[in-house]
Design a protein around this motif. Structure first.
Motif, PDB file in Angstrom:
ATOM      1  N   GLY A 160     -30.561  27.927  78.467  1.00 34.44           N
ATOM      2  CA  GLY A 160     -31.275  28.660  77.431  1.00 34.44           C
ATOM      3  C   GLY A 160     -32.553  29.311  77.914  1.00 34.44           C
ATOM      4  N   THR A 161     -33.083  28.843  79.036  1.00 36.21           N
ATOM      5  CA  THR A 161     -34.282  29.456  79.601  1.00 36.21           C
ATOM      6  C   THR A 161     -33.954  30.408  80.741  1.00 36.21           C
ATOM      7  N   GLY A 162     -32.662  30.743  80.866  1.00 32.05           N
ATOM      8  CA  GLY A 162     -32.278  31.831  81.759  1.00 32.05           C
ATOM      9  C   GLY A 162     -31.674  31.449  83.093  1.00 32.05           C
ATOM     10  N   PHE A 163     -31.335  30.198  83.296  1.00 33.24           N
ATOM     11  CA  PHE A 163     -30.802  29.769  84.582  1.00 33.24           C
ATOM     12  C   PHE A 163     -29.310  29.464  84.488  1.00 33.24           C
ATOM     13  N   GLU A 164     -28.621  29.677  85.576  1.00 31.17           N
ATOM     14  CA  GLU A 164     -27.261  29.182  85.706  1.00 31.17           C
ATOM     15  C   GLU A 164     -27.326  27.740  86.184  1.00 31.17           C
ATOM     16  N   SER A 178     -36.893  14.073  78.607  1.00 34.64           N
ATOM     17  CA  SER A 178     -35.702  14.158  77.773  1.00 34.64           C
ATOM     18  C   SER A 178     -35.957  14.682  76.374  1.00 34.64           C
ATOM     19  N   SER A 179     -37.188  14.571  75.861  1.00 30.06           N
ATOM     20  CA  SER A 179     -37.438  15.124  74.528  1.00 30.06           C
ATOM     21  C   SER A 179     -37.233  16.627  74.513  1.00 30.06           C
ATOM     22  N   ALA A 180     -37.589  17.312  75.593  1.00 29.51           N
ATOM     23  CA  ALA A 180     -37.361  18.756  75.660  1.00 29.51           C
ATOM     24  C   ALA A 180     -35.874  19.075  75.667  1.00 29.51           C
ATOM     25  N   TYR A 181     -35.085  18.224  76.327  1.00 31.21           N
ATOM     26  CA  TYR A 181     -33.638  18.417  76.303  1.00 31.21           C
ATOM     27  C   TYR A 181     -33.131  18.396  74.858  1.00 31.21           C
ATOM     28  N   VAL A 182     -33.657  17.467  74.060  1.00 33.42           N
ATOM     29  CA  VAL A 182     -33.159  17.258  72.701  1.00 33.42           C
ATOM     30  C   VAL A 182     -33.664  18.325  71.739  1.00 33.42           C
ATOM     31  N   ILE A 183     -34.944  18.676  71.832  1.00 25.92           N
ATOM     32  CA  ILE A 183     -35.517  19.607  70.853  1.00 25.92           C
ATOM     33  C   ILE A 183     -35.415  21.056  71.281  1.00 25.92           C
ATOM     34  N   GLY A 184     -35.246  21.325  72.585  1.00 25.81           N
ATOM     35  CA  GLY A 184     -35.129  22.694  73.070  1.00 25.81           C
ATOM     36  C   GLY A 184     -36.463  23.320  73.428  1.00 25.81           C
ATOM     37  N   ALA A 185     -36.407  24.446  74.126  1.00 24.54           N
ATOM     38  CA  ALA A 185     -37.607  25.060  74.681  1.00 24.54           C
ATOM     39  C   ALA A 185     -38.556  25.576  73.608  1.00 24.54           C
ATOM     40  N   SER A 186     -38.038  26.147  72.531  1.00 28.24           N
ATOM     41  CA  SER A 186     -38.917  26.689  71.490  1.00 28.24           C
ATOM     42  C   SER A 186     -39.706  25.587  70.810  1.00 28.24           C
ATOM     43  N   ARG A 199     -28.655  20.480  80.548  1.00 30.98           N
ATOM     44  CA  ARG A 199     -28.006  21.681  81.075  1.00 30.98           C
ATOM     45  C   ARG A 199     -28.204  22.858  80.119  1.00 30.98           C
ATOM     46  N   ARG A 200     -28.052  22.596  78.826  1.00 32.46           N
ATOM     47  CA  ARG A 200     -28.226  23.650  77.825  1.00 32.46           C
ATOM     48  C   ARG A 200     -29.672  24.137  77.798  1.00 32.46           C
TER      49      ARG A 200
END
Length: 262
Positions: free
Chosen positions: A160-164, A93-101, A155-156
């Protein structure tokens, strides 16, 4: 002859896991061949109480904090002092919150702190795994302790990494790690995953999930990916060893896939 004592392994893998969570170690040990060692370092996680208890939904602040210095960095450094060939960040879940970058920056930071031992993270590994199985449209099923906001962030992340993401939701099962039963999770996924998704992604390293992978793949006729499954796959690849001797836990382990996430 002598009984197996766990010393004769081809590779040892390290795992960074929340301090009161036994889920990642349990599932990784279940999937890993006998000659793969699994060694964990425990990282404080503010949403878990002694004994592994949590509230019905976890707040975002401790989720974000789990990926921040100093605790996870210190744990990575200590774990890398052992003879491990790769380290896995067993937290979704930390990746969900902070995002891929920011997740990528975290991995670079942890790898440096680990003295160059490769470090892989669950969500980045999931992205690589989705590419490996040729998926572009996924159904995201998160644990019941992920609220709708956290699920929307997940979901975001994947968008953001290119998937539907034609479907995403927390599964409406009892909210507690020890309350999840494989049969219930299987039934929920079968009832809710739409035909428009070409892969199923289960979220949350603490969600009891790897036991349902093969039956779900057989029933749904599409790949099913879970956090600890993709983490083991990524760690083995980062360690430069084989994945195809992991059997019974989905088609992912038989695929060569793209190079490890860097």
């Amino acid at each position: 002859m002598w009984q197996n004592d766990g010393w004769n392994v081809r590779v040892r893998l390290g795992v960074l896991t929340p301090h009161a969570d036994v889920g990642p170690e349990s599932e990784l040990r279940a999937m890993a061949p006998a000659d793969v060692g699994i060694h964990a370092a425990r990282v404080p996680f503010g949403a878990m109480r002694p004994g592994g208890g949590m509230d019905e939904t976890i707040p975002l602040a401790p989720v974000r904090a789990f990926a921040d210095p100093p605790y996870v960095d210190e744990a990575a450094e200590r774990l890398a002092a052992a003879p491990v060939a790769a380290i896995g960040f067993a937290f979704t879940s930390s990746a969900y919150v902070i995002g891929a970058s920011a997740e990528e920056a975290m991995l670079e930071r942890l790898c440096t702190r680990a003295g160059g031992v490769p470090v892989v993270a669950t969500c980045a590994a999931m992205v690589d795994a989705l590419h490996s199985v040729g998926a572009s449209r996924l159904a995201l099923v998160d644990p019941p302790w992920f609220d709708t906001e956290l699920n929307a962030l997940g979901r975001r992340y994947y968008q953001g990494t290119g998937f539907e993401v034609p479907f995403s939701a927390p599964c409406s099962l009892p909210s507690g790690q020890t309350l999840i039963r494989p049969a219930d999770l299987y039934d929920w996924v079968i009832a809710h995953v739409p035909d428009s998704a070409d892969a199923v992604v289960l979220g949350g390293n603490g969600l009891r999930a790897v036991g349902v992978i093969e039956r779900l793949e057989a029933r749904l006729e599409r790949p099913v990916l879970t956090p600890n499954q993709v983490l083991l796959w990524a760690m083995l690849r980062a360690a430069g060893t084989t994945t195809d001797d992991v059997t019974g836990y989905g088609q992912l382990f038989s695929l060569a896939g793209p190079p490890p996430h860097e």
